[in-house]
Design a protein around this motif. Structure first.
Motif, short mmCIF file in Angstrom:
data_model
loop_
_atom_site.label_atom_id
_atom_site.label_comp_id
_atom_site.label_asym_id
_atom_site.label_seq_id
_atom_site.Cartn_x
_atom_site.Cartn_y
_atom_site.Cartn_z
N GLU A 1 39.36 -18.45 -6.93
CA GLU A 1 38.34 -18.56 -6.18
C GLU A 1 37.42 -17.24 -6.27
OE1 GLU A 1 37.35 -19.95 -1.50
OE2 GLU A 1 39.31 -19.92 -2.28
N LEU A 2 37.97 -16.01 -6.36
CA LEU A 2 37.27 -14.71 -6.34
C LEU A 2 36.78 -14.32 -7.56
CD1 LEU A 2 39.36 -12.73 -3.79
CD2 LEU A 2 37.25 -14.02 -3.03
N TYR A 3 37.21 -15.07 -8.51
CA TYR A 3 36.87 -14.61 -9.81
C TYR A 3 35.27 -14.15 -10.23
CZ TYR A 3 36.97 -13.93 -15.06
OH TYR A 3 36.77 -13.47 -16.20
N PRO A 4 34.45 -15.24 -9.71
CA PRO A 4 33.14 -14.80 -9.85
C PRO A 4 32.64 -13.65 -9.21
CG PRO A 4 33.34 -17.37 -9.41
CD PRO A 4 34.72 -16.59 -9.26
N ARG A 5 33.17 -12.92 -8.42
CA ARG A 5 32.96 -12.22 -7.44
C ARG A 5 33.61 -10.61 -7.65
NH1 ARG A 5 30.68 -13.52 -2.70
NH2 ARG A 5 29.72 -11.42 -2.83
N VAL A 6 34.29 -10.61 -8.96
CA VAL A 6 35.20 -9.64 -9.21
C VAL A 6 34.49 -8.26 -9.11
CG1 VAL A 6 35.04 -10.03 -11.62
CG2 VAL A 6 37.02 -8.87 -10.59
N ASP A 7 33.16 -8.39 -9.77
CA ASP A 7 32.36 -7.08 -9.64
C ASP A 7 31.84 -6.50 -8.26
OD1 ASP A 7 32.60 -6.23 -12.57
OD2 ASP A 7 31.19 -8.13 -12.63
N ASP A 8 31.52 -7.55 -7.38
CA ASP A 8 30.95 -7.46 -5.98
C ASP A 8 32.26 -6.69 -5.33
OD1 ASP A 8 28.73 -8.90 -6.66
OD2 ASP A 8 29.45 -10.72 -5.62
N ILE A 9 33.58 -7.26 -5.62
CA ILE A 9 34.83 -6.80 -5.08
C ILE A 9 35.03 -5.31 -5.59
CG2 ILE A 9 37.40 -7.01 -5.18
CD1 ILE A 9 36.73 -9.87 -5.24
N SER A 10 34.78 -4.88 -6.82
CA SER A 10 34.92 -3.37 -7.10
C SER A 10 33.95 -2.50 -6.27
CB SER A 10 34.73 -3.28 -8.71
OG SER A 10 35.84 -4.02 -9.44
N LEU A 11 32.78 -3.03 -6.23
CA LEU A 11 31.72 -2.12 -5.20
C LEU A 11 32.36 -2.23 -3.96
CD1 LEU A 11 29.05 -0.66 -4.73
CD2 LEU A 11 28.29 -3.31 -4.21
N THR A 12 32.67 -3.24 -3.38
CA THR A 12 33.07 -3.17 -1.93
C THR A 12 34.40 -2.08 -1.46
OG1 THR A 12 32.12 -5.53 -1.94
CG2 THR A 12 33.61 -4.69 0.13
N MET A 13 35.26 -2.31 -2.77
CA MET A 13 36.54 -1.39 -2.60
C MET A 13 35.96 0.02 -2.43
SD MET A 13 39.12 -3.31 -5.21
CE MET A 13 40.30 -1.96 -5.16
N ALA A 14 35.11 0.41 -3.45
CA ALA A 14 34.51 1.89 -3.37
C ALA A 14 33.85 2.09 -1.92
CB ALA A 14 33.74 1.70 -4.44
N GLU A 15 33.26 1.15 -1.34
CA GLU A 15 32.72 1.24 -0.02
C GLU A 15 33.75 1.47 1.06
OE1 GLU A 15 28.50 -1.15 -0.53
OE2 GLU A 15 30.35 -2.18 0.29
N LEU A 16 34.93 0.68 1.14
CA LEU A 16 35.88 0.62 2.00
C LEU A 16 36.38 2.08 1.83
CD1 LEU A 16 37.61 -2.88 2.03
CD2 LEU A 16 36.10 -1.89 3.79
N TYR A 17 36.91 2.47 0.58
CA TYR A 17 37.30 3.81 0.37
C TYR A 17 36.46 4.78 1.09
CZ TYR A 17 39.47 7.74 -2.29
OH TYR A 17 39.66 9.10 -2.34
N ARG A 18 35.25 4.87 0.68
CA ARG A 18 34.54 5.92 1.22
C ARG A 18 34.35 6.20 2.83
NH1 ARG A 18 30.06 4.04 -1.08
NH2 ARG A 18 30.43 5.21 -3.09
N PHE A 19 34.45 5.01 3.50
CA PHE A 19 34.48 4.84 4.75
C PHE A 19 35.59 4.63 5.60
CE2 PHE A 19 30.09 3.85 3.43
CZ PHE A 19 29.44 4.77 4.29
N ARG A 20 36.83 4.99 4.56
CA ARG A 20 38.22 4.99 5.14
C ARG A 20 38.65 3.86 5.93
NH1 ARG A 20 37.09 8.52 2.10
NH2 ARG A 20 37.41 10.86 2.75
N ARG A 21 38.39 2.47 5.26
CA ARG A 21 38.78 1.19 5.93
C ARG A 21 39.34 0.29 4.88
NH1 ARG A 21 37.27 3.92 9.69
NH2 ARG A 21 35.74 3.36 11.28
N LEU A 22 40.06 0.76 3.93
CA LEU A 22 40.74 0.19 3.03
C LEU A 22 41.52 -0.98 3.52
CD1 LEU A 22 41.39 2.40 -0.15
CD2 LEU A 22 40.31 0.26 -0.08
N GLU A 23 42.36 -0.97 4.64
CA GLU A 23 43.19 -1.68 5.30
C GLU A 23 42.26 -3.23 5.37
OE1 GLU A 23 46.44 -2.41 5.90
OE2 GLU A 23 46.88 -0.50 4.92
N ALA A 24 41.08 -2.91 5.49
CA ALA A 24 40.37 -4.34 5.67
C ALA A 24 40.26 -5.43 4.71
CB ALA A 24 38.79 -4.14 5.81
#
Length: 328
Positions: free
Chosen positions: A228-251
């Motif tokens: 289901e998420l495969y078309p969004r895989v690059d969006d997910i990579s970006l969002t992971m970087a954002e969560l890391y930067r703002f210390r919210r990876l558990e989200a």
């Protein structure tokens, strides 16, 4: 992992290297914020309350030994994260050795691990055909084809192996071709530059075996979410970087549910998946790290999600009598 994983930036940003646009992913957080701000606020607030999620660099101390450090990395490539922070470089440079999740990076080591894991990867009864609808199999075949393999390979794979193919990203590959690196690679490069030995806390085969031993029910839910998420895989990579930067990876866990509501990822399934992918591996990496930490002067670099929570490495190290202090 959002493939299962994701952070917070007010606007979507493009991934680029050397000023050249490679792709233009969209922040998942920006999208959810636009559609359902209260839901996003709750997801991020819940993530902020997870123990030991406020830092990615920690000082690990015990009387009589030199301090060591625990550093949480990000496995995806993001071109805004192409340098280690000054505090991280200083901690690494003063260390005697560097330990990462897996130090098996050579072609021969990879081939050996694949040969060991082959029996765990192969399905002799066309397993995916009994699990997935035809349109879902088509998505898996596309991911396999994009990786340079014959799409018919899908019929011979276990679910967890198909998930690995679905986590692949064209933009990630292009960034790598342009010279961008993941944070893990930056750590290894710095260690090599400083002449420090680099060792692995796990073998590649151990990592594969961890995936293979996840229950079939959980593998199927994870596979359907990945499709289901495969078309969004690059969006997910970006969002992971954002969560890391703002210390919210558990989200990442709640965001996966939000983005793949039809995949069967209920709370119990997600808890099981987190236990298998994070909790159990934390125990194995802890045991590998203990002799290094007792000797002092170790720099331990693992994915940041392995640090936080009651079963994270920070909590586990404190249980073993170490003083663990956030640095940044």
């Amino acid at each position: 992992m959002l493939a299962l994983a994701v952070a917070a930036q007010a606007n979507p940003s493009a991934a680029s290297t050397s000023g050249l646009d490679i792709c233009s992913p969209t922040s998942v957080l920006y999208e959810i914020d636009h559609n359902n701000r209260p839901r996003l606020q709750k997801i991020l607030a819940d993530a902020s309350r997870v123990a030991n999620g406020e830092a990615v660099l920690w000082r690990v101390e015990k009387d009589g030994t030199a301090p060591s450090h625990l550093f949480g990395t990000l496995h995806v490539i993001n071109d805004s994260m192409q340098e280690l922070s000054p505090a991280t470089r200083a901690a690494l440079d003063q260390s005697k050795l560097v330990a990462v999740e897996s130090a098996e990076t050579s072609r021969s080591a990879y081939s050996h691990a694949m040969a060991q894991a082959a029996p765990l990867m192969v399905s002799t009864d066309r397993e995916l055909q009994g699990i997935l609808a035809e349109d879902e199999i088509t998505v898996v075949e596309k991911a396999i084809s994009n990786a340079g393999y014959a799409p018919q390979l899908a019929l011979a794979l276990k679910p967890w192996v198909a998930i690995m193919f679905l986590a692949d990203s064209e933009c990630q590959k292009k960034l790598q071709e342009r010279g961008a690196k993941s944070m893990d690679a930056l750590v290894v490069d710095r260690a090599t530059e400083k002449g420090l030995p680099v060792i692995g806390l796990e073998s590649m085969f151990e990592q594969y075996r961890s995936l293979a031993t996840i229950s079939r029910k959980v593998q199927v839910a994870w596979l359907k979410a990945s499709i289901e998420l495969y078309p969004r895989v690059d969006d997910i990579s970006l969002t992971m970087a954002e969560l890391y930067r703002f210390r919210r990876l558990e989200a990442v866990w709640a965001l996966t549910q939000e983005m793949a509501p039809g995949a069967g990822l209920d709370d119990a399934t997600l808890l099981s998946l987190r236990t298998e992918l994070v909790g159990k591996r934390n125990l194995r990496m802890l045991e590998s790290a203990m002799p290094l930490l007792r000797n002092g002067g170790a720099f331990i670099a693992v994915g940041a999600m392995h640090q936080s929570g009651p079963d994270g490495l920070v909590a586990l190290l404190r249980q073993r009598g170490f003083t663990v202090t956030a640095v940044e």
